[in-house]
Design a protein around this motif. Structure first.
Motif, mmCIF file in Angstrom:
data_model
loop_
_atom_site.group_PDB
_atom_site.id
_atom_site.type_symbol
_atom_site.label_atom_id
_atom_site.label_comp_id
_atom_site.label_asym_id
_atom_site.label_seq_id
_atom_site.Cartn_x
_atom_site.Cartn_y
_atom_site.Cartn_z
ATOM 1 N N PHE A 92 34.757 11.015 -32.269
ATOM 2 C CA PHE A 92 36.066 10.246 -31.669
ATOM 3 C C PHE A 92 37.144 10.356 -32.552
ATOM 4 C CE2 PHE A 92 33.263 7.102 -28.973
ATOM 5 C CZ PHE A 92 33.335 8.099 -28.046
ATOM 6 N N TRP B 148 24.539 6.808 -21.576
ATOM 7 C CA TRP B 148 25.807 6.347 -22.074
ATOM 8 C C TRP B 148 26.082 4.682 -21.661
ATOM 9 C CZ3 TRP B 148 30.107 10.379 -19.813
ATOM 10 C CH2 TRP B 148 29.878 11.476 -20.466
ATOM 11 N N TYR C 159 22.434 8.987 -27.561
ATOM 12 C CA TYR C 159 23.149 7.940 -27.162
ATOM 13 C C TYR C 159 24.953 7.880 -27.286
ATOM 14 C CZ TYR C 159 25.457 3.470 -27.946
ATOM 15 O OH TYR C 159 26.305 2.327 -28.033
ATOM 16 N N LEU C 160 25.589 7.381 -26.444
ATOM 17 C CA LEU C 160 27.036 7.475 -26.566
ATOM 18 C C LEU C 160 27.361 5.973 -26.135
ATOM 19 C CD1 LEU C 160 29.962 8.607 -27.082
ATOM 20 C CD2 LEU C 160 29.878 9.190 -24.515
ATOM 21 N N GLY C 161 28.128 5.320 -26.894
ATOM 22 C CA GLY C 161 28.632 3.982 -26.706
ATOM 23 C C GLY C 161 30.145 4.250 -26.235
ATOM 24 N N THR D 37 31.659 13.383 -26.463
ATOM 25 C CA THR D 37 30.605 12.818 -25.971
ATOM 26 C C THR D 37 29.489 12.276 -27.096
ATOM 27 O OG1 THR D 37 29.413 14.926 -25.493
ATOM 28 C CG2 THR D 37 30.506 13.599 -23.632
ATOM 29 N N THR D 38 30.083 12.449 -28.278
ATOM 30 C CA THR D 38 29.551 11.959 -29.523
ATOM 31 C C THR D 38 30.441 10.958 -30.393
ATOM 32 O OG1 THR D 38 28.360 14.274 -29.166
ATOM 33 C CG2 THR D 38 28.083 12.901 -31.474
ATOM 34 N N PRO D 39 29.886 9.887 -30.525
ATOM 35 C CA PRO D 39 30.703 8.941 -31.187
ATOM 36 C C PRO D 39 31.419 9.387 -32.575
ATOM 37 C CG PRO D 39 28.743 7.948 -30.690
ATOM 38 C CD PRO D 39 28.395 9.423 -30.270
ATOM 39 N N PHE E 49 37.198 0.575 -29.272
ATOM 40 C CA PHE E 49 35.868 -0.234 -29.585
ATOM 41 C C PHE E 49 36.163 -1.597 -29.658
ATOM 42 C CE2 PHE E 49 33.728 3.893 -30.699
ATOM 43 C CZ PHE E 49 32.437 3.598 -29.876
#
Lengths: 279, 449
Positions: A227, B52, B82-84, A222-224, A235
């Motif tokens: 990833f 999100w 924040y999560l994109g 849940t944290t970019p 993306f």
């Protein structure tokens, strides 16, 4: 041209034509991706198809690596894959040894259960394991992924390793025991070098499985900045837009480690698969 | 021997445990740690809310990161996690569903579905909205369409940020070259499509979405053609299998492989857009969301792409699908609801809403933002805005309130391919569609009693 030469040419054609056809089907998409990754985004959608990039540009690779945070995703994928593969291989070798050498009650049932887990879709495991990992404080860490991949891959790889280990004579173990070796020493110092091709094959398949995995990584992170590459590629595919050039560049970057790995281990792989058949 | 065995086992086990659990504890609390005030120094009063965003691309991610930074600077007591989420909406829903099941849902989402109401996940926003000073700036129509999702009490569960129209995306340069007027009626549409097709040049008058999302598009087109406003009769019978819809299907899907490329059978949005953008089709049907992709593909050359409203239906007026409920939602599990509302209203402020809508190619919900010059300057935005605000536009009663509404469309998609391939008739498919809708409506009505 005499009959013998004609027959030789005929048999060679029979040999090479299917190979060439297979190669074309496998290589064209790959070459197409390379070509796309070297084109400008605007040239990809042009009305006339360009087979070769003109002008050739490396911008997509630079953008993907720097602006799309691929350098971070790449590192994350490497970390998760290496950790997972090490543990998967260790456990599979030990399990495989146990399944091959020991007799115990319910062994057949255990094997059946191991096989049965392979028939379940991954999505079935996602929510229960999410809850377990949440309670362990592991959600949104690479370790939740590592544990999940171990859970997912160990059963199959155990079955695979059992085949390899079963093909080594039990007398080797017995001789080692007479010389005072314990089970761990037998597994890692004696059996492992013998079944090395099998271990390499198992690790390679485990690596590919982990490297390409999307669903679990997508659900648990849940944290970019944590990833992995498969999520990073997403993306470039938005709800209503696709960045084809960047997507191709990202895919090629993602392909490099598995390709290098398979180039390096292909010799072991062929031997390993032979061993599996024997087992 | 036994001692050595035991020692080795313990060592291996311990190192595995250390490696996995020990390392895992470091940043686990980072996600959605709503309401936890930081205990150190100057951040003592800071609260954390999580947001999100759906279907985020690199460009959109940069936008969200920028506005969140701005929000945090203006509100130093609030931190936004924040999560994109990349990918399409269904990927977002999947991720959100896992999080909801594990009680880890983010505080703010930009997903608003009847299913979330049925599962009691969302917090009603009426109290916050009623006491909000700027509430009159938000489009009343959008607020009303969001309230429609709660058929029982009409509560507001999402703060709308934008709207988008359904359009025909077409090639004005091709129409001009062929001396054709842009279609205003369906008859004209089908005549133009036929005239613009030149298979020898690999050019087609139309490209039909036959793959993912096909049923949704087809449904919007059918109701626009018939002008039927209600999806159900008072007796609960579905109107989707009306003879006018069958008539439309015959013309529209009948154009497949005659005035369209053969590979339309499997096209989702990406493939459809690629067909349009690579000079192969004169017309495709999609909403305003395609805009940014077309902008890039055609280098912003508006002589090559334009959005026009669906043609007038057989009843002589223009019917547009009901505005899809959308907006920012607040989850019931959010611990700092005031902070969440603050972020939501910031998102809806004139400047931010304008930037958002421009990036997404949508009409802003903030009426001041909707009056910004850029909307009048961009042809497709102007056209969409005029369509939405025209007194002559009718809106269909699209049943977004049915929790299984989009699932029904997914079930119908393979049948559309069968009709295109002439393995099923349009009437047979519509009858199946009607059955599914009626069953869903019955089941929904039961839950509302």
């Amino acid at each position: 041209m005499n009959k013998t030469t004609g027959r030789k040419i005929g048999s060679r054609l029979l040999f090479y034509i299917p190979l060439a056809l297979t190669l074309i089907f496998v290589l064209v998409p790959f070459l197409w991706a390379i070509s796309t990754s070297l084109k400008k985004e605007t040239d990809i959608m042009s009305s006339t198809i360009q087979y070769l990039p003109s002008p050739l540009t490396f911008e997509n690779y630079i953008n993907v690596w720097n602006d799309n945070n691929f350098s971070q995703y790449f590192l994350n994928s490497v970390l998760v894959s290496i950790l997972s593969v090490i543990v998967i291989t260790l456990l599979s070798v030990m399990n495989g040894y146990a399944m091959s050498r020991f007799k115990f009650k319910g062994k057949s049932a255990f094997m059946l259960i191991l096989l049965a887990t392979q028939m379940m879709p991954v999505i079935l495991f996602v929510i229960p394991l999410f809850l377990i990992f949440k309670n362990l404080g592991l959600i949104n860490t690479p370790y939740s992924l590592v544990l999940f991949y171990i859970v997912l891959q160990v059963p199959f790889n155990t079955i695979l390793m059992r085949g390899f280990i079963a093909s080594t004579p039990k007398e080797i173990d017995e001789a080692a025991m007479v010389d005072g070796a314990g089970r761990f020493r037998i597994i890692f110092a004696i059996i492992a070098p013998i079944v090395l091709p099998g271990i390499v094959a198992t690790s390679a398949f485990a690596f590919i499985g982990v490297w390409n995995e999307f669903l679990v990584a997508f659900s648990f992170i849940t944290t970019p900045d944590r990833f992995t590459i498969p999520i990073g590629l997403k993306f470039m595919i938005g709800e209503f837009s696709v960045q084809y050039a960047s997507l191709a560049a990202g895919s090629i970057i993602g392909l490099i480690p598995p390709v290098l790995l398979f180039m390096y281990i292909q010799r072991y792989l062929v031997e390993g698969l032979g061993g599996a058949v024997k087992g | 021997m036994k001692t050595r065995k035991l020692r080795s086992s313990v060592l291996v086990g311990a190192s595995l445990l250390l490696a996995l659990t020990g390392c895992g504890s470091n940043k686990a609390t980072n996600s959605a740690s709503s309401g936890e005030a930081s205990k150190n120094g100057d951040k003592a009063k800071q609260t954390t809310i999580s947001f999100w965003a759906a279907a985020v691309t690199t460009e959109r991610n940069a936008f969200f990161e920028k506005i969140i930074k701005q929000f945090e600077e203006e509100n130093p007591d609030i931190k936004v996690d924040y999560l994109g989420v990349p990918g399409d909406l269904s990927a977002y829903e999947q991720k959100v569903n896992v999080a909801i099941s594990a009680e880890q849902a983010p505080d703010i989402m930009n997903d608003f579905k009847a299913d979330l109401l049925a599962r009691d996940v969302l917090e009603p926003l009426d109290a916050y909205y009623d006491s909000w000073a700027d509430k009159d700036l938000i489009s009343a129509e959008l607020i009303a369409s969001n309230r429609k999702l709660d058929t029982k009490e009409g509560k507001l569960y999402a703060l709308p940020y934008s709207s988008q129209t359904w359009n025909l995306w077409l090639r004005p340069d091709w129409f001009k070259e062929a001396g054709l007027a842009l279609p205003d009626t369906w008859d004209q549409f089908f005549e133009d499509v036929a005239k613009l097709t030149d298979k020898s040049k690999d050019r087609y008058g139309l490209s039909i979405r036959g793959g993912a999302g096909s049923a949704n598009t087809l449904e919007m087109l059918m109701y626009s053609y018939s002008g039927i406003a209600d999806y159900f009769t008072p007796e609960g019978k579905a109107t989707i299998n009306d003879p006018l819809h069958a008539e439309f299907l015959e013309k529209y899907l009948g154009a497949y492989n005659v005035y369209t490329p053969e590979d339309d059978l499997n096209k989702g949005w990406s493939e459809l857009a690629a067909t349009f953008q690579s000079d192969k089709a004169a017309v495709v049907v999609h909403n305003l969301g395609s805009a940014s992709s077309h902008e890039k593909a055609f280098n912003g050359d508006y002589t090559k792409f334009e959005a026009v409203p669906f043609p007038k239906g057989v009843n002589g007026y223009r019917e547009h699908p009901g505005l899809m409920p959308l907006g920012l939602t607040m989850t019931k599990t959010a611990e700092n609801k005031d902070a969440v509302w603050k972020f939501m209203t910031f998102y809806l402020s004139h400047d931010i809403n304008s930037q958002y809508a421009k990036l997404y190619g949508e009409i802003p919900a903030n009426q001041e933002a909707a009056a910004d010059a850029w909307i009048q300057d961009i042809p497709y935005m102007k056209s969409a805005s005029e369509l939405l605000n025209s007194a002559d536009t009718h809106f269909a009663g699209t049943p977004y309130y049915l929790p299984g509404y989009s699932n029904i469309q997914k079930k119908i998609e393979p049948m559309i391919q069968k009709v295109m391939a002439k393995k099923m008739t349009g009437t047979e498919m519509l009858d199946e569609w009607a059955k599914l809708l009626e069953a869903e409506k019955q089941s929904y009505d039961q839950t509302q009693k």
